[in-house]
Design a protein around this motif. Structure first.
Motif, short mmCIF file in Angstrom:
data_model
loop_
_atom_site.label_atom_id
_atom_site.label_comp_id
_atom_site.label_asym_id
_atom_site.label_seq_id
_atom_site.Cartn_x
_atom_site.Cartn_y
_atom_site.Cartn_z
N PHE A 1 -90.54 -20.13 37.54
CA PHE A 1 -91.61 -19.80 36.73
C PHE A 1 -91.97 -18.34 36.59
O PHE A 1 -91.42 -17.49 37.73
CB PHE A 1 -92.93 -20.51 36.81
CG PHE A 1 -93.37 -20.63 38.30
CD1 PHE A 1 -93.92 -19.32 38.77
CD2 PHE A 1 -93.27 -21.84 39.21
CE1 PHE A 1 -94.33 -19.62 40.00
CE2 PHE A 1 -93.56 -21.61 40.55
CZ PHE A 1 -94.11 -20.72 40.97
N ARG A 2 -92.54 -17.85 35.47
CA ARG A 2 -92.90 -16.78 35.58
C ARG A 2 -94.44 -16.30 35.98
O ARG A 2 -95.28 -17.30 35.72
CB ARG A 2 -93.04 -16.09 34.00
CG ARG A 2 -91.54 -15.89 33.50
CD ARG A 2 -91.79 -15.29 32.24
NE ARG A 2 -92.66 -13.97 32.42
CZ ARG A 2 -92.63 -13.27 31.11
NH1 ARG A 2 -92.06 -13.44 29.93
NH2 ARG A 2 -93.49 -12.15 31.34
N LEU A 3 -94.66 -15.40 36.71
CA LEU A 3 -96.15 -15.24 37.66
C LEU A 3 -96.93 -15.02 36.23
O LEU A 3 -96.52 -14.29 35.35
CB LEU A 3 -95.93 -13.97 38.35
CG LEU A 3 -95.37 -14.09 39.68
CD1 LEU A 3 -95.66 -12.98 40.58
CD2 LEU A 3 -95.55 -15.34 40.35
N THR A 4 -98.19 -15.55 36.31
CA THR A 4 -99.26 -15.42 35.45
C THR A 4 -99.62 -13.72 35.36
O THR A 4 -99.31 -12.87 36.70
CB THR A 4 -100.44 -16.06 35.62
OG1 THR A 4 -101.04 -15.68 36.98
CG2 THR A 4 -100.06 -17.42 35.66
N ALA A 5 -100.34 -13.21 34.58
CA ALA A 5 -100.68 -11.83 34.65
C ALA A 5 -101.65 -11.62 35.79
O ALA A 5 -101.54 -10.73 36.35
CB ALA A 5 -101.58 -11.58 33.50
#
Ligand code: ADP
Ligand code: MG
Length: 863
Positions: free
Chosen positions: A412-416
């Motif tokens: 997944f992509r890291l959250t901001a």
């Protein structure tokens, strides 16, 4: 000038002589008191001694202050024996005879604060003659050193009792504050007393009759007191000695509950009233006729006696009280001096608001609370700076190739929020000062993946990283997860268990020591036992509140200077965070990964258990998994464990016979735990019955039901954490809270008793129920934590006493949040203008801070 050694010699001779041959010469040695006093004063006026010496010298003098006058032989013998002990100790401190000049190591130079502090007057006193020296002269030691034993009216016996409540010195005694007050200030004419009411009267004793009950077990003293409007009988039980105090003709005040009188058939009476004899010298009364302080009483320490002592202390030492809050700050904030505040808190004036007194929110109380907070915040600021000044001697490459490879592999992509925190961590790791950072984020927000990247940064730069977690189960779980992720990067992970086969442990230790293991996972035992790391660069501590705040010190003591990242999901209320983590930098992950739906929280009474089970069944039949959690507390661990195990058996045999039920608790062998966890992860176990071990960190995305038994026995923050165990995937998740009756009354339903009969629900509106409802209505961990803290207090909130929430006398962490923030600001402002607090007006503050917090906060370099 006499050397101290010489003085010790001089003192020892007559005292030893007096004790010789079974005190045969006791009577021959005269004026010993005067002699000792003179020698001690001479010694003290000659120079400033280190604290232990000074304390001993003063103790000596006090021992003999009334020796010459009115002491019996046994008491004299005891004093002499005590004196010899002190002298012997002094002698060891002063070294061998003739070693003049080397008596006192240089470290014993007096701290500047005590030289300039107003209370040290002895050093400049001219040598007084013994006759003019009164035993209650201005104290030569600061009040925080002056043993309470030597205060007026406090003998050795009561000193022991005082010590039990934490009072050893005069200063500590003054900080022993009343916990409530009684208004006995309004004096009512006897003729106007109404039965059943509480009142205070003032009159003259007319008669005083002592009676004994038939078997002489009890005495009853009847005292008739008269004023212009009538006659009242005061009745005292078992206080025969008052017969002398309350002789006819004496002016007295009595306070108590009135019975009889006013149109009744007999005179008004007060049973067991508080009393005060009014004397000619018209001092303000202490015990009645005013707002009266009530202290926590223990056997042998009554409020009445404490009032007398406090009055005595205030009379004698009020002027000598050192005001550690600088005058300029007091003026700015409109705070009274310490002397005024102490006097007001113990003996409030007539116009003070009684409820404010009881709550501890008068100006005087706030003055004291402010001082406590100021000292704490200064200490935290100092510690903060200490850590900042420490060099770690390691610089990490904040973006090694290994890190990019890890990130490419993430699903997944890291959250901001995660990215922001990571860059804060990277900046810390690049710097040459050690990182000391707290990472706070609600359950499930994804702290682990951030920590993982920090660890890969460390390993990618050639250092070892350690991850410490609260439980073995969690360590195992992290081990399995992390290994999967870092092995492809060429990193080796070691799991250090306390149990399991010895050869596994030996192998892990070897890998840690040789540096073969890049990433090491374990409980806090990782830094406690004799474990050597080859080159430890980063320590990540998960769920830090279980460890206590001083981990960093432990690390330093072991010779490591690693970066430290502390992670917690416990949303810590602001005031507490400031207190406990005041020296850490704080990062917050304030958003959950996308796609999460809030967990549905439902409250059930035990009689609605079927309903809860049906919901659980529906989910599990749809292919999801469920937790059923039982409370387990230390005090009743065995019983609790039993309940959980039996429940699991019953659930498997009856309610969920169609499903695969597993059980997990801390007492299982490591292999058994592994097996259960693995089976649950793989879906072979559908319903996991557990004690609170799943509370932190367990990550099974397919689990959608968290059913909590005896929810009322958990703290809100704990429940919030449990709730965070589900809803990690994309399915809607449920948190089902079952509450049993009897909570709060100290009784506890056994699970067996509940089955098959309608259980008692918590009465609606009970505080336990309100608490749980707060959870239903809020998913904001911060709101919940504030609520929990308010209800349960800080110590319990964290579930661990040694966690070290500071204890305050006047301040209250929950109530006084604003005051704490104010104190924090003032502390930082002060330090900006005077970084080491060495300006004359700050010296008192400095040494008070050191006294109070040096040990507790492990302030290393401040002294
Ligand atoms: P906690 O902060 O409670 O320790 P975890 O680190 O255990 O949370 O993460 C909770 C779950 O969320 C894990 O399954 C993790 O893989 C997942 N997760 C973490 N970050 C993200 C993200 N940015 N996007 C999607 N899922 C994530
Ligand atoms: Mg976690």
């Amino acid at each position: 000038m006499e050397s101290l050694h010489h003085i010790v010699d001089l003192l020892t001779r007559p005292i030893e002589f007096a004790t010789r041959d079974g005190y045969a010469h006791l009577a021959t040695v005269r004026d010993l008191g005067a002699f000792v006093s003179r020698q001690v004063i001479e010694a003290l006026s000659e120079r400033v001694y280190p604290q232990p010496v000074e304390t001993d010298l003063l103790a000596l003098r006090q021992l003999f202050s009334d020796y010459d006058r009115n002491l019996g032989a046994p008491e004299r013998q005891q004093r002499l024996a005590e004196a010899l002990t002190i002298l012997r100790r002094l002698r060891t401190l002063t070294g061998p005879s003739g070693a003049q000049g080397t008596i006192l190591p240089p470290a014993w130079e007096p701290p500047p604060a005590t030289v300039t502090g107003g209370s040290r007057s002895q050093a400049t006193l001219p040598t007084p003659s013994p006759r003019t020296q009164s035993p209650q002269a201005a104290p030569s030691v600061p009040l925080w050193k002056l043993p309470i034993r030597y205060a007026k009216g406090v003998g050795p016996k009561r000193a022991v009792l005082l010590e039990k409540v934490g009072v050893r010195t005069v200063e500590e005694a003054l900080w022993f504050l009343p916990w409530r007050y009684e208004d006995r200030s309004v004096v009512i004419p006897i003729g106007q007393l109404t039965p059943g009411s509480f009142g205070t009267i003032c009159g003259t004793v007319r008669r005083c009759i002592l009676k004994r009950t038939a078997r002489r077990r009890m005495t009853i003293l009847e005292v008739a007191v008269e004023d212009a409007s009538g006659l009242l009988t005061g009745i005292f039980f078992n206080q025969a000695y008052l017969e002398k105090t309350l002789e006819p003709g004496t002016r007295v005040m009595l306070s108590g509950t009135v019975s009889g009188g006013r149109r009744g058939w007999m005179d008004p009476r007060m049973e067991g009233p508080q009393y005060e004899v009014l004397t000619e010298d018209a001092e303000a009364p202490l015990h009645v006729g005013r707002i009266v302080p009530i202290y926590h009483e223990t056997k042998g320490l009554t409020s009445r006696w404490l009032r007398l002592v406090m009055k005595g202390l205030l009379d004698e030492y009020r002027e000598a009280l050192e005001d550690v809050v600088p005058a300029s700050l007091r003026a700015k904030l409109g705070l009274p001096t310490i002397g005024e505040a102490m006097a007001e808190v113990h003996f409030p004036g007539a116009s003070v608001d009684l409820p404010a007194l009881d709550r501890g929110t008068t100006l005087a109380h706030r003055r004291l609370a402010f001082e406590e907070f100021l000292l704490l915040e200064l200490a935290l600021a100092f510690r903060h700076r200490e850590v900042k000044e420490e060099k770690k001697g390691i610089t990490f490459n904040p973006a090694p190739a290994m890190l990019s490879r890890l990130r490419e592999r993430l699903a997944f992509r890291l959250t901001a929020a995660q990215e922001r925190v990571l860059s804060e961590i990277q900046a810390d790791m690049k710097a040459d000062r050690p990182m000391n950072r707290l990472l706070q984020g609600d359950v499930g927000c994804g702290k682990t993946v951030v920590a993982l990247q920090a660890m890969v940064i460390a390993c990618g730069s050639g250092y070892q990283a350690a991850l410490m977690v609260p439980t073995e189960i969690l360590a195992e779980q992290h081990y399995l997860n992390l290994r999967e992720q870092v092995q492809p990067l060429g990193l080796t992970v070691a799991l250090l268990r306390s149990g399991g086969p010895a050869k596994h442990r030996r192998e892990a230790l070897r890998q840690i020591e040789s540096g073969e293991a890049h990433l090491v996972i374990g409980t806090h035992a990782l830094i406690q036992k004799g474990i050597r790391f080859a080159n430890l660069g980063l320590t990540v501590i998960d769920e830090q509140h279980r460890f206590g705040v001083l981990q960093r010190k432990t690390l330093l003591d072991k010779g490591y200077h690693p970066d430290v990242l502390v992670m917690t999901a416990t949303p810590i209320p602001r005031t507490l965070a400031m207190t406990v983590y005041g020296d850490l930098d704080v990062s917050v992950i304030d958003a959950l990964p996308p796609g999460r739906q809030p967990v549905q929280t439902l409250l059930f009474t035990v009689s609605q258990r079927r309903k809860a089970y049906r919901l659980l069944e529906k989910e599990v039949r749809a292919g999801r998994q469920a937790f059923i959690v039982y409370p387990l507390v230390e005090e009743s661990e065995k019983v609790d464990l039993q309940a959980a195990i039996q429940a699991a058996e019953r659930l498997q045999a009856q309610d969920f016979a169609w499903a695969r039920v597993g059980v997990l608790h801390g007492r299982l062998k490591t292999e058994a735990k592994d097996e259960v966890m693995a089976a649950f992860k793989a879906g072979r176990i559908q319903i996991l019955v557990a004690t609170t071990v799943v509370e932190v960190g367990v990550d099974v995305r397919n689990a959608t039901v968290m059913l909590v038994e005896h929810a009322e026995r958990f703290g809100l923050a704990q429940l919030h954490q449990l709730r965070g165990r589900v809803g990690r995937g994309s399915h809607l998740a449920y948190c089902l809270l079952l509450m049993s009756g009897g909570a709060g009354q100290g009784q506890r339903d056994t699970d067996e008793a509940e089955v098959g009969r309608p259980g008692r629900a918590l009465p609606s509106g009970s505080s336990a129920r309100r608490r749980l409802e707060a959870l239903v209505h809020s998913s904001d961990g911060f709101v919940i934590a504030e609520e929990d803290l308010r209800i349960r207090g800080p110590g319990e909130f964290f579930g661990v006493r040694q966690w070290g929430v500071p204890e305050f006398r006047a301040a209250n962490l929950i109530r006084d949040g604003v005051l704490l923030e104010g104190a924090r600001q003032e502390a930082w402002t002060l330090l900006e203008s005077d970084p080491s607090l060495t300006a004359p007006e700050h010296l008192g503050l400095r040494s008070a801070m050191i006294r109070r917090w040096k040990e507790k906060l492990a302030l290393g370099s401040v002294s």
